[in-house]
Design a protein around this motif. Structure first.
Motif, PDB file in Angstrom:
ATOM      1  N   SER A  78      -6.987-108.055  67.164  1.00 34.71           N
ATOM      2  CA  SER A  78      -8.210-108.496  67.025  1.00 34.71           C
ATOM      3  C   SER A  78      -9.367-108.123  68.015  1.00 34.71           C
ATOM      4  N   THR A  79      -8.846-107.443  69.178  1.00 33.67           N
ATOM      5  CA  THR A  79      -9.594-106.971  70.308  1.00 33.67           C
ATOM      6  C   THR A  79      -9.239-105.516  70.554  1.00 33.67           C
ATOM      7  N   SER A  80      -9.929-105.011  71.454  1.00 39.89           N
ATOM      8  CA  SER A  80      -9.459-103.683  72.076  1.00 39.89           C
ATOM      9  C   SER A  80      -9.624-104.069  73.332  1.00 39.89           C
ATOM     10  N   SER A  81      -8.658-103.134  74.340  1.00 37.04           N
ATOM     11  CA  SER A  81      -8.446-103.211  75.567  1.00 37.04           C
ATOM     12  C   SER A  81      -8.571-101.833  76.358  1.00 37.04           C
ATOM     13  N   ARG A  82      -8.985-101.737  77.564  1.00 35.72           N
ATOM     14  CA  ARG A  82      -9.115-100.477  78.266  1.00 35.72           C
ATOM     15  C   ARG A  82      -8.731-100.464  79.914  1.00 35.72           C
ATOM     16  N   ALA A  83      -8.431 -99.682  80.551  1.00 35.47           N
ATOM     17  CA  ALA A  83      -8.314 -99.793  81.792  1.00 35.47           C
ATOM     18  C   ALA A  83      -9.718 -99.454  82.532  1.00 35.47           C
ATOM     19  N   THR A  84     -10.100-100.486  83.497  1.00 40.97           N
ATOM     20  CA  THR A  84     -11.263-100.274  84.056  1.00 40.97           C
ATOM     21  C   THR A  84     -11.304 -99.510  85.394  1.00 40.97           C
ATOM     22  N   ILE A  85      -9.878 -99.402  85.915  1.00 39.15           N
ATOM     23  CA  ILE A  85      -9.540 -98.438  86.842  1.00 39.15           C
ATOM     24  C   ILE A  85      -8.232 -97.683  86.698  1.00 39.15           C
ATOM     25  N   ASN A  86      -7.769 -96.895  87.513  1.00 40.02           N
ATOM     26  CA  ASN A  86      -6.278 -96.319  87.274  1.00 40.02           C
ATOM     27  C   ASN A  86      -5.250 -97.413  87.362  1.00 40.02           C
ATOM     28  N   THR A  87      -4.544 -97.485  86.571  1.00 37.72           N
ATOM     29  CA  THR A  87      -3.689 -98.802  86.228  1.00 37.72           C
ATOM     30  C   THR A  87      -2.375 -98.336  85.848  1.00 37.72           C
ATOM     31  N   THR A  88      -1.273 -99.321  86.233  1.00 38.99           N
ATOM     32  CA  THR A  88       0.023 -98.921  85.816  1.00 38.99           C
ATOM     33  C   THR A  88       0.618-100.434  85.237  1.00 38.99           C
ATOM     34  N   LEU A  89       0.941-100.050  83.981  1.00 29.94           N
ATOM     35  CA  LEU A  89       1.468-101.218  83.039  1.00 29.94           C
ATOM     36  C   LEU A  89       3.092-101.154  82.756  1.00 29.94           C
ATOM     37  N   LEU A  90       3.425-102.257  82.732  1.00 27.45           N
ATOM     38  CA  LEU A  90       4.976-102.429  82.155  1.00 27.45           C
ATOM     39  C   LEU A  90       4.693-102.561  80.490  1.00 27.45           C
ATOM     40  N   GLU A  91       5.290-101.944  79.541  1.00 22.37           N
ATOM     41  CA  GLU A  91       5.447-102.299  78.227  1.00 22.37           C
ATOM     42  C   GLU A  91       6.647-102.254  77.601  1.00 22.37           C
ATOM     43  N   LEU A  92       6.535-103.438  76.725  1.00 19.53           N
ATOM     44  CA  LEU A  92       7.776-103.695  75.997  1.00 19.53           C
ATOM     45  C   LEU A  92       7.498-103.671  74.632  1.00 19.53           C
ATOM     46  N   SER A  93       8.040-102.729  73.914  1.00 18.64           N
ATOM     47  CA  SER A  93       7.710-102.413  72.651  1.00 18.64           C
ATOM     48  C   SER A  93       8.398-103.401  71.743  1.00 18.64           C
ATOM     49  N   ALA A  94       7.776-103.799  70.518  1.00 13.07           N
ATOM     50  CA  ALA A  94       8.439-104.703  69.235  1.00 13.07           C
ATOM     51  C   ALA A  94       9.761-104.181  69.044  1.00 13.07           C
ATOM     52  N   ASP A  95      10.137-102.808  68.744  1.00 12.58           N
ATOM     53  CA  ASP A  95      11.114-102.270  68.610  1.00 12.58           C
ATOM     54  C   ASP A  95      12.349-102.817  69.614  1.00 12.58           C
ATOM     55  N   LYS A  96      11.975-102.585  70.979  1.00 20.04           N
ATOM     56  CA  LYS A  96      13.059-102.665  71.952  1.00 20.04           C
ATOM     57  C   LYS A  96      13.205-104.099  72.054  1.00 20.04           C
ATOM     58  N   PHE A  97      12.172-104.985  71.746  1.00 22.51           N
ATOM     59  CA  PHE A  97      12.517-106.433  71.803  1.00 22.51           C
ATOM     60  C   PHE A  97      13.514-107.053  70.957  1.00 22.51           C
ATOM     61  N   PHE A  98      13.405-106.379  69.586  1.00 18.44           N
ATOM     62  CA  PHE A  98      14.285-106.914  68.582  1.00 18.44           C
ATOM     63  C   PHE A  98      15.556-106.283  68.809  1.00 18.44           C
ATOM     64  N   GLU A  99      15.572-105.118  69.533  1.00 15.73           N
ATOM     65  CA  GLU A  99      16.859-104.547  69.625  1.00 15.73           C
ATOM     66  C   GLU A  99      17.679-105.154  70.793  1.00 15.73           C
ATOM     67  N   LEU A 100      16.814-105.741  71.865  1.00 14.28           N
ATOM     68  CA  LEU A 100      17.481-106.691  72.635  1.00 14.28           C
ATOM     69  C   LEU A 100      17.889-108.157  71.893  1.00 14.28           C
ATOM     70  N   GLU A 101      17.263-108.398  71.020  1.00 15.15           N
ATOM     71  CA  GLU A 101      17.519-109.817  70.176  1.00 15.15           C
ATOM     72  C   GLU A 101      18.918-109.639  69.615  1.00 15.15           C
ATOM     73  N   LYS A 102      19.262-108.552  69.103  1.00 12.94           N
ATOM     74  CA  LYS A 102      20.432-108.537  68.621  1.00 12.94           C
ATOM     75  C   LYS A 102      21.516-108.400  69.428  1.00 12.94           C
ATOM     76  N   LYS A 103      21.347-107.924  70.662  1.00 11.84           N
ATOM     77  CA  LYS A 103      22.548-107.925  71.752  1.00 11.84           C
ATOM     78  C   LYS A 103      22.558-109.093  72.742  1.00 11.84           C
ATOM     79  N   GLU A 104      21.312-109.470  72.974  1.00 16.06           N
ATOM     80  CA  GLU A 104      21.476-110.531  73.962  1.00 16.06           C
ATOM     81  C   GLU A 104      20.322-111.607  73.309  1.00 16.06           C
ATOM     82  N   PRO A 105      20.868-112.444  72.331  1.00 14.58           N
ATOM     83  CA  PRO A 105      19.929-113.532  71.793  1.00 14.58           C
ATOM     84  C   PRO A 105      19.431-114.473  72.462  1.00 14.58           C
ATOM     85  N   GLN A 106      20.135-114.901  73.566  1.00 15.78           N
ATOM     86  CA  GLN A 106      19.478-115.998  74.368  1.00 15.78           C
ATOM     87  C   GLN A 106      18.372-115.605  75.337  1.00 15.78           C
ATOM     88  N   ILE A 107      18.070-114.312  75.646  1.00 17.04           N
ATOM     89  CA  ILE A 107      17.170-113.941  76.259  1.00 17.04           C
ATOM     90  C   ILE A 107      15.699-113.960  75.469  1.00 17.04           C
TER      91      ILE A 107
END
Length: 297
Positions: free
Chosen positions: A95-124
């Protein structure tokens, strides 16, 4: 950045506070580290949701376009802030846009990776969803507040823990008020008319606090750095800044204690920033012991 460094960093993020050291270690392996240059877009309004974003370093602005094509900034996110967690709940577009205002480092967790984790470690994911519910509730509160107050600050979901005689509470990271103001909001939800409706009263409170800080410094009760920081914070409030953080109801019990503490906390937290510390780090500048020194309600 290796998984050990990611694990240490994730320990500070509210979404993962309920995870054990081992669970965070497992989760760390699913994150991808990405770098963005100034003005790079992370996502665009109406594009598909793909990732949870956590800022490792740098700064990101969240903005939205009006029907006339103008950009309207909603918030600025900085280190340890996170956004985009809705990707794990549904697949509606951004519903919004986002952009880096300075040089930025992010940690990103994709939905695909999250659901893969859900199958292996559902308690997390279960523990993460529990925390996410609190974050979403606070963001819904923001949406309600903004209907009345267009100057309200978008909440990133990040919090800081504060303590008073009744115990510990999580306070939204963005706000300058603290735990006692939070309790005042809960105890005196009466008229819906906040202190911020009366700027002259806020300026008067700041004048009193500034005069008290100067007097306490002259008496040797405050160090020069703390006194100067309190005075500067008060001057900024007198000039019109931070009025949106004076939020307690104008009608209240307790002889105005909540009003007094709202002022003390806003001034203390701004003074902490001036001194180079984090909001809520009250051992360096305390709402009661420094800002309210030698005063009563």
């Amino acid at each position: 950045m290796d998984t050990i460094q990611i694990n240490v960093f994730l320990k500070k993020i509210e979404l993962f506070q309920d995870l054990s050291e081992g669970e965070r270690g497992v989760l760390s392996k699913y994150f991808e580290v990405k770098s963005y240059s100034q003005n790079d877009l992370l996502h665009v309004e109406n594009s598909p949701r793909k990732n949870l974003y956590i800022i490792y370093e740098g700064e990101v602005e969240l903005f939205k376009k009006t029907p006339f094509g103008e950009e309207r900034r909603l918030s600025i996110f900085t280190k340890s802030d996170f956004f985009g967690e809705g990707v794990f709940i549904d697949d509606t577009p951004h519903s919004t846009s986002s952009r880096a205002t300075i040089n930025t480092t992010l940690l990103e967790l994709s939905a695909d990776k999250f659901f893969e984790l859900e199958k292996k470690e559902p308690q997390i994911p279960i523990k993460i969803f529990s925390r996410m519910a609190k974050v979403l509730f606070r963001r819904m509160q923001f949406a309600n507040t903004r209907i009345i107050n267009h100057g309200a600050q978008y909440q990133s979901g990040r919090t800081r823990s504060e303590h008073d005689l009744l115990g510990d509470r999580d306070v939204p990271h963005e706000v300058y008020y603290g735990i006692q103001t939070l309790r005042g909001l809960e105890n005196f939800n009466i008229s819906g008319v906040a202190l911020s409706f009366y700027p002259v009263l806020i300026e008067a409170l700041a004048l009193v606090k500034m005069a008290a800080a100067k007097a306490n410094f002259d008496l040797g009760l405050l160090s020069k750095p703390v006194a100067d920081a309190i005075v500067q914070a008060c001057q900024e409030i007198i000039s019109g800044k931070y009025h949106g953080h004076f939020v307690v109801d104008m009608i209240q019990g307790g002889a105005g204690t909540s009003t007094n503490m709202n002022a003390n906390e806003v001034i203390a937290n701004r003074a902490l920033e001036i001194l180079g510390y984090e909001r809520g780090d009250y051992k360096y500048c305390h709402p009661n012991n420094h800002v309210n020194l030698s005063q009563s309600t």
